[in-house]
Design a protein around this motif. Structure first.
Motif, short mmCIF file in Angstrom:
data_model
loop_
_atom_site.label_atom_id
_atom_site.label_comp_id
_atom_site.label_asym_id
_atom_site.label_seq_id
_atom_site.Cartn_x
_atom_site.Cartn_y
_atom_site.Cartn_z
N GLU A 247 0.83 -1.21 0.00
CA GLU A 247 0.00 0.00 0.00
C GLU A 247 0.87 1.26 0.00
O GLU A 247 0.55 2.24 -0.68
CB GLU A 247 -0.93 -0.01 1.21
CG GLU A 247 -1.80 1.23 1.36
CD GLU A 247 -2.78 1.42 0.21
OE1 GLU A 247 -3.13 2.58 -0.07
OE2 GLU A 247 -3.19 0.41 -0.40
N TYR B 122 2.14 1.79 -3.54
CA TYR B 122 1.08 2.29 -4.42
C TYR B 122 0.86 3.79 -4.23
O TYR B 122 0.38 4.47 -5.13
CB TYR B 122 -0.22 1.54 -4.15
CG TYR B 122 -0.24 0.13 -4.70
CD1 TYR B 122 0.73 -0.31 -5.60
CD2 TYR B 122 -1.22 -0.78 -4.30
CE1 TYR B 122 0.72 -1.59 -6.09
CE2 TYR B 122 -1.23 -2.08 -4.79
CZ TYR B 122 -0.27 -2.48 -5.69
OH TYR B 122 -0.28 -3.76 -6.17
N ARG B 123 1.22 4.30 -3.06
CA ARG B 123 1.08 5.73 -2.79
C ARG B 123 2.29 6.53 -3.24
O ARG B 123 2.37 7.74 -3.01
CB ARG B 123 0.82 5.95 -1.30
CG ARG B 123 -0.47 5.32 -0.80
CD ARG B 123 -0.67 5.58 0.67
NE ARG B 123 -1.92 5.02 1.14
CZ ARG B 123 -2.59 5.46 2.20
NH1 ARG B 123 -2.12 6.48 2.90
NH2 ARG B 123 -3.72 4.89 2.58
N GLU C 21 -4.65 0.33 4.11
CA GLU C 21 -4.75 1.78 3.92
C GLU C 21 -4.67 2.50 5.26
O GLU C 21 -4.03 3.55 5.37
CB GLU C 21 -6.07 2.12 3.22
CG GLU C 21 -6.10 1.73 1.75
CD GLU C 21 -7.47 1.91 1.13
OE1 GLU C 21 -7.55 1.94 -0.12
OE2 GLU C 21 -8.47 2.01 1.88
#
Length: 530
Positions: A51, A54-55, A459
Motif C-alpha cells: 500500500e 502504491y502511494r 490503507e
C-alpha cells in the motif's frame, strides 16, 4: 471555447508537473522487517509495504538470505520492493527443524517440553538479530539509505536496536492479536486479567474463578518470560555500542506506533493506547479466478467445496492422524481441497484433492465454498471472515487457541481438540456447521460489519505510517506513564504515604485516648483518697 481549450492544454501539463513534483517531495523511504522473508509474518508486513508503494513511497524489505530467493514465491508484489539481504547465522534447516519440533511438541509433548522448544526459538531469533547488526555491508547500506520510518515485527526485539542504530523513528507490527502482557509493558497500558484473556490462554472474555486464576498466572508467566528474553539484547547493545545507556525494554517503549493484527469485529473489547492502531485483516482481498484444474474440481461438486488446511508447518502430521482426517472427509458430500505436506494418508478419498499449496483467499471467495477447516492462524480467520465462510478450528499452538475461542464466541464456527479428535467427532462437527444456518448467517453479518469501512486495514496502516514519517514520529500520543518508575506507575509510593498517614493518625488518636483515659483515671483515684 477554442481559447479555453487552448488555455487548458497549456495548464494541464503544468498541473501534471506540479503534481509530480509534489508527489516526489512527499514520497518517504520506509524500511520493513516482517520475519525472515517467508510465512504469515512476512505477508502481513508486506501488505502494508504494498500500500505504501502504491502511494508513491519507496519500501525496502529486510530479509534473511535463507529466503532471499523465495520471498517472491506465491507473492505477486515482490517486484514492488527493494530488498536488503543479510547473511543469517541460522540455516534454513535449523529453522525448519525448529518449526517441526514446535508442532510435534504441541501435538504430543507437555508444557515443559514446549517451554524448552520456545527457548530454543528465542535463541534463534536472537542469532538473527546478531546476524544483521554484525553484517557491516548491510549496516552501511541501511545507514546510506537514510530511512524516514521503520516498521518491524514486534516478535523481533532487534527492530528497536536497528532503529536506534539508524536514529530513525519506528513502529512495531504485531502479526497476532493483542498480547496483554506485551501491550501492558511496551505500551504501558492498563490491563485487567479479570476480563481480558491473555494471548495463548485460549479463554473467553467471560471467565469463571478458575479461568481468572489461570489467566492471571499465564499473564504473569508471559510478563516474566518477555523480560527474561531481553538481557542478551542489552549485552549486544553494549558490545556494539548502540546507545547502551538505554535498555532494550526502554527502546521498545519508544515505538511511535504499534500496529496490531486485530479487529474488534472478531476480537474482544479492551483498552488501547492512542498510538496503537488495529489493522486486522491485512491479507484480506477480493478473490481472483482459480486455475483451470482447481476450478474444474470445485465445479464438479454439486454440494460445494470444503477447504482443509492446517497451515504450512502444522500440515505435517503423523500417519494415523492423516488417516483419521481422510476417513472423516471421505464421508462428506462435498469435494475437499486439502493442503498437506509430507506423507499422504494410506487411502485418499475420491472427493479429496491434495495440494502442497492452495490459493486459500481465492478459494474462500469462490461461491461454491461452504466451509474452512483450519488450524486458526489469524490471517486465514480474517480471510474467512472477509468472504463470509464459517470455520471449524483445530488449533495446535500459540495464538491459534485464542483465535479459535473468538470464532466460537462469535458463533461463526466450532473448536475441536486435535489431541483427542476422532473421525466421528470431525464428521459430526462438519455436519453441524453445514446443517445449522446460524453459523453462515452469523459469519455473513460479521463480514458485512468488517467490510463496512471506508479504508482497508492496509490503507489505515499506511495512513498512520505516512503521518509518523511526515512528523518524525507521534510524540504527542506518547503517554506520560513511560516516564514513571514501577513504584510511581502502580502508586506504591502514594499508597505507602496514605497508609502511613492513616497509621500515624490512628497511632496519635489511640495515644491521645490512652493519655486522656489515664489522666481521668488518675484524677478519680486522687479525689477518692482526699
Amino acid at each position: 471555447m477554442k481559447n479555453m481549450m487552448m488555455s487548458l492544454d497549456g495548464i494541464l501539463p503544468q498541473l501534471f508537473l506540479c503534481f509530480y513534483s509534489l508527489h516526489s517531495v512527499c514520497a518517504y523511504d520506509f524500511l520493513i522487517h516482517g520475519a525472515d522473508g517467508s510465512g504469515s509474518h512476512y505477508y502481513v508486513a508486506t501488505a502494508i509495504g504494498k500500500e505504501l508503494v502504491y502511494r508513491g513511497n519507496n519500501v525496502t524489505i529486510l530479509v534473511s538470505d535463507m529466503y532471499s530467493n523465495s520471498s517472491s514465491k506465491h507473492d505477486d508484489n515482490s517486484h514492488l520492493f527493494d530488498f536488503i539481504v543479510y547473511k543469517s547465522m541460522v540455516t534454513e534447516r535449523e529453522y525448519q527443524d525448529l518449526m517441526t519440533r514446535i508442532v510435534k511438541t504441541a501435538l504430543y509433548g507437555d508444557m515443559i517440553s514446549m517451554i524448552k522448544v520456545l527457548e530454543l526459538g528465542n535463541v534463534l531469533i536472537f542469532d538473527q538479530c546478531k546476524s544483521v547488526l554484525v553484517d557491516d555491508a548491510v549496516i552501511r547500506r541501511l545507514q546510506h539509505q537514510k530511512f524516514d520510518f521503520i516498521i518491524g515485527d514486534s516478535w523481533w526485539a532487534c527492530i528497536a536496536l536497528v532503529a536506534q542504530l539508524l536514529d530513525t523513528p519506528f513502529a512495531l507490527l504485531s502479526p497476532t492479536a493483542v498480547s496483554m502482557s506485551l501491550h501492558s509493558q511496551v505500551n504501558v497500558c492498563p490491563t485487567n486479567p479479570a476480563y481480558i484473556p491473555e494471548l495463548v490462554s485460549g479463554l473467553d472474555t467471560k471467565m469463571n474463578f478458575i479461568e481468572r486464576v489461570s489467566n492471571t498466572v499465564i499473564l504473569s508467566m508471559n510478563f516474566i518470560a518477555y523480560r527474561l528474553c531481553l538481557p542478551p539484547y542489552d549485552q549486544l547493545k553494549v558490545d556494539l555500542n548502540i546507545k547502551p545507556e538505554i535498555s532494550t525494554y526502554e527502546a521498545l517503549g519508544k515505538a511511535e506506533l504499534f500496529f496490531v493484527n486485530t479487529n474488534f469485529v472478531l476480537d474482544f473489547s479492551r483498552p488501547l493506547m492512542p498510538h496503537v492502531v488495529p489493522v486486522g485483516g491485512l491479507t484480506t482481498k477480493p478473490s481472483r479466478p482459480l486455475n483451470e484444474e482447481v476450478e474444474s474440481f470445485v465445479q464438479s461438486s454439486e454440494d460445494g467445496v470444503i477447504i482443509f488446511s492446517l497451515g504450512g508447518y502444522c500440515s505435517i502430521t503423523e500417519q494415523p492422524m492423516a488417516d483419521m482426517f481422510a476417513e472423516a472427509l471421505s464421508q462428506v458430500s462435498q469435494n475437499v481441497i486439502w493442503k498437506r505436506r509430507g506423507k499422504a494418508p494410506q487411502r485418499i478419498p475420491s472427493n479429496v484433492k491434495m495440494m502442497d499449496y492452495i490459493p486459500q483467499n481465492d478459494l474462500l471467495g469462490h461461491p461454491k465454498t461452504r466451509l474452512l477447516i483450519y488450524q486458526c492462524g489469524i490471517n486465514g480467520v480474517f480471510e474467512a471472515l472477509y468472504h463470509g465462510v464459517p470455520i471449524i478450528c483445530i488449533p495446535i499452538f500459540l495464538d491459534q487457541f485464542d483465535n479459535a475461542q473468538r470464532v466460537v464466541s462469535r458463533g461463526i464456527g466450532l473448536r475441536l481438540d486435535i489431541k483427542t479428535l476422532t473421525s466421528k467427532e470431525l464428521l459430526d462437527a462438519i455436519n453441524t456447521v453445514l446443517g445449522d444456518e446460524s453459523f453462515k448467517s452469523n459469519m455473513e453479518k460479521l463480514s458485512d460489519i468488517f467490510r463496512d469501512d471506508d479504508k482497508t486495514p492496509a490503507e489505515r496502516a499506511a495512513d498512520w505510517a505516512e503521518f509518523a514519517a511526515r512528523h518524525n514520529g507521534t510524540k504527542h500520543l506518547r503517554s506520560a506513564a513511560h516516564d514513571l518508575t514501577f513504584m510511581q506507575y502502580h502508586l506504591i509510593d502514594v499508597w505507602a504515604f496514605i497508609i502511613g498517614c492513616i497509621v500515624l493518625f490512628l497511632g496519635l488518636l489511640i495515644t491521645c485516648c490512652w493519655l486522656t483515659l489515664r489522666l481521668l483515671c488518675g484524677s478519680s483515684i486522687k479525689i477518692k483518697k482526699d
